[in-house]
Design an enzyme around this catalytic site. Structure first.
Site, PDB file in Angstrom:
ATOM      1  N   HIS A  68       0.842  -1.200   0.000  1.00 41.70           N
ATOM      2  CA  HIS A  68       0.000   0.000   0.000  1.00 41.70           C
ATOM      3  C   HIS A  68       0.884   1.260   0.000  1.00 41.70           C
ATOM      4  O   HIS A  68       0.708   2.161  -0.816  1.00 41.70           O
ATOM      5  CB  HIS A  68      -0.915  -0.053   1.236  1.00 41.70           C
ATOM      6  CG  HIS A  68      -1.723   1.189   1.481  1.00 41.70           C
ATOM      7  ND1 HIS A  68      -3.096   1.203   1.386  1.00 41.70           N
ATOM      8  CD2 HIS A  68      -1.361   2.441   1.841  1.00 41.70           C
ATOM      9  CE1 HIS A  68      -3.541   2.415   1.661  1.00 41.70           C
ATOM     10  NE2 HIS A  68      -2.507   3.190   1.943  1.00 41.70           N
ATOM     11  N   GLU A  69       1.858   1.273   0.924  1.00 39.07           N
ATOM     12  CA  GLU A  69       2.729   2.451   1.048  1.00 39.07           C
ATOM     13  C   GLU A  69       3.623   2.610  -0.183  1.00 39.07           C
ATOM     14  O   GLU A  69       3.843   3.728  -0.653  1.00 39.07           O
ATOM     15  CB  GLU A  69       3.595   2.353   2.309  1.00 39.07           C
ATOM     16  CG  GLU A  69       2.818   2.407   3.619  1.00 39.07           C
ATOM     17  CD  GLU A  69       1.963   3.661   3.758  1.00 39.07           C
ATOM     18  OE1 GLU A  69       2.385   4.725   3.270  1.00 39.07           O
ATOM     19  OE2 GLU A  69       0.868   3.568   4.331  1.00 39.07           O
ATOM     20  N   HIS A  72       1.827   4.411  -2.924  1.00 40.70           N
ATOM     21  CA  HIS A  72       1.909   5.876  -2.754  1.00 40.70           C
ATOM     22  C   HIS A  72       3.273   6.379  -3.214  1.00 40.70           C
ATOM     23  O   HIS A  72       3.388   7.348  -3.955  1.00 40.70           O
ATOM     24  CB  HIS A  72       1.814   6.255  -1.272  1.00 40.70           C
ATOM     25  CG  HIS A  72       0.462   6.148  -0.659  1.00 40.70           C
ATOM     26  ND1 HIS A  72      -0.638   6.782  -1.159  1.00 40.70           N
ATOM     27  CD2 HIS A  72       0.038   5.492   0.456  1.00 40.70           C
ATOM     28  CE1 HIS A  72      -1.681   6.520  -0.384  1.00 40.70           C
ATOM     29  NE2 HIS A  72      -1.302   5.731   0.598  1.00 40.70           N
TER      30      HIS A  72
HETATM   31 ZN   LIG Z   1      -2.290   5.196   2.341  1.00 39.17          ZN
END
Ligand SMILES: [Zn+2]
Length: 365
Positions: A68-69, A72
């Site tokens: 998830h990170e 980003h």
């Molecule tokens: Zn996030």
């Protein structure tokens, strides 16, 4: 973040780190799964198997958080925003970006990339379920939980409470509509605080209803969110106060320069202990040759202080970041914050020989 940070290595050049608070959540997730969720959902396994699958699930969950990170981070990097680190901690993960995205659209895409990755992972795990169930019941259990938790991760982060991803998307939308990034931060921060309070209230309501552990956890998350939104708004307020001001208005005109051959012990005894000084310009023959910080001194083993000289541990002039008296104060402080710099020499004239006069100062942030 609470305590020590453990480096795990790099993915795509981005340092991945583990805050010590992560171990608490790892233990909690493993325990919840091994003692509660798995025995209730899949009956009749030996006890050790619940614990093993619990621990494996917890690790896979945190790998999901890293993905998830990373999502980003990679989108941010694609748009030219540097990424300093990804840290896992008690409430999940955080990507530290080197600065604010350059446009509202970029901010929206960077923020949305994380939840998009989580929802995609949930779909992938869901699709793999039939194949896993043919393999082993434990594999099915693992995939089913991972599909569920990634779905939750994606949806939770889409809640429009700044600084959650949904709040950043919201901020980007307000920014795009109003063309005012400062205002967007204030609006999104206020909504973020409201969302934080709602979490706390919901948690208290759960506690009163007898759901103690869940309620406490939800309140705790709400408190964390409210605090994070608040500190973003305070940072924003400071930046707005600084807007339009120049470095010369905030710099400290007096500074100390020390000869390059002075030992660390002499500096500590004569300056740090007496005046509480934290940084020095190092000079040789009347010219500034580097910057020595307290951090640079304390990194040296103490017994070496009487022999190590300032020039041995200083940041050399060629690597020193400096600024000008007329530079924009807000820009400079944003850069200092991004680079983790606490003081910045102000050099008025490119001739370093002038640096000894009042034209050189230290901005202390
Ligand atoms: Zn996030």
């Amino acid at each position: 973040m609470t305590g020590r940070v453990i480096p795990l290595g790099r993915i795509a050049g981005i340092p991945i780190r583990l805050d010590s608070s992560w171990f608490l959540i790892f233990a909690l997730v493993t325990w919840t799964l091994a003692a509660g969720y798995y025995p209730a959902e899949f009956k009749g396994w030996p006890r050790w198997e619940y614990w093993m699958i619990g621990a494996v699930t917890a690790i896979m969950f945190f790998i999901s958080v890293v993905l998830h990170e990373l999502s980003h981070a990679l989108v941010a990097r694609y748009f030219g925003t540097s990424v300093q680190s990804i840290t896992l901690f008690i409430f999940g993960g955080v990507s530290r970006l080197g600065g604010v995205p350059a446009s509202a659209t970029r901010e929206i895409l960077i923020a949305a990339a994380g939840p998009a990755a989580s929802l995609l992972l949930a779909a992938v795990f869901r699709v793999l379920e039939p194949a896993a169930s043919a393999l082993a019941p434990a594999a099915l259990a693992l995939l089913r939980y991972l599909a569920y938790i990634n779905l939750m991760l994606g949806l939770f982060n889409l809640i429009p409470g700044f600084p959650l991803d949904g709040g950043r998307v919201f901020r980007g939308i307000v920014w795009g509509v109003t063309h005012d990034a400062d205002r967007a931060t204030r609006v999104a921060g206020t909504v973020g605080r409201v969302v934080g309070y709602l979490f706390v209230l919901f948690g208290v309501w759960q506690i009163l209803g007898g759901n103690f552990i869940n309620g406490l956890w939800i309140s705790f998350i709400g408190w964390f969110l409210e605090n994070a939104a608040m500190s973003e708004m305070q940072g924003q307020a400071i930046l707005e106060i600084l807007t339009g001001h120049k470095v010369r208005e905030a710099m400290r005109p007096d500074y100390t320069s020390v000869p390059a051959d002075r030992t660390l012990q002499q500096l500590v005894d004569g300056h740090v202990l007496v005046h509480g000084q934290r940084s020095f310009l190092v000079e040789r023959d009347g010219r500034v040759v580097g910057l020595l910080t307290l951090h640079g001194i304390t990194r040296q083993p103490r017994p070496s202080w009487p022999t190590v000289r300032a020039e041995d541990v200083m940041i050399p002039r060629t690597k020193m970041r400096t600024t000008r008296r007329d530079a924009d104060l807000r820009d400079v402080l944003e850069h200092m914050d991004r680079d983790g710099v606490n003081q910045l020499p102000v050099i008025e004239n490119s001739h370093l020989s002038f640096a000894k006069t009042s034209s050189t100062s230290i901005v202390d942030g």
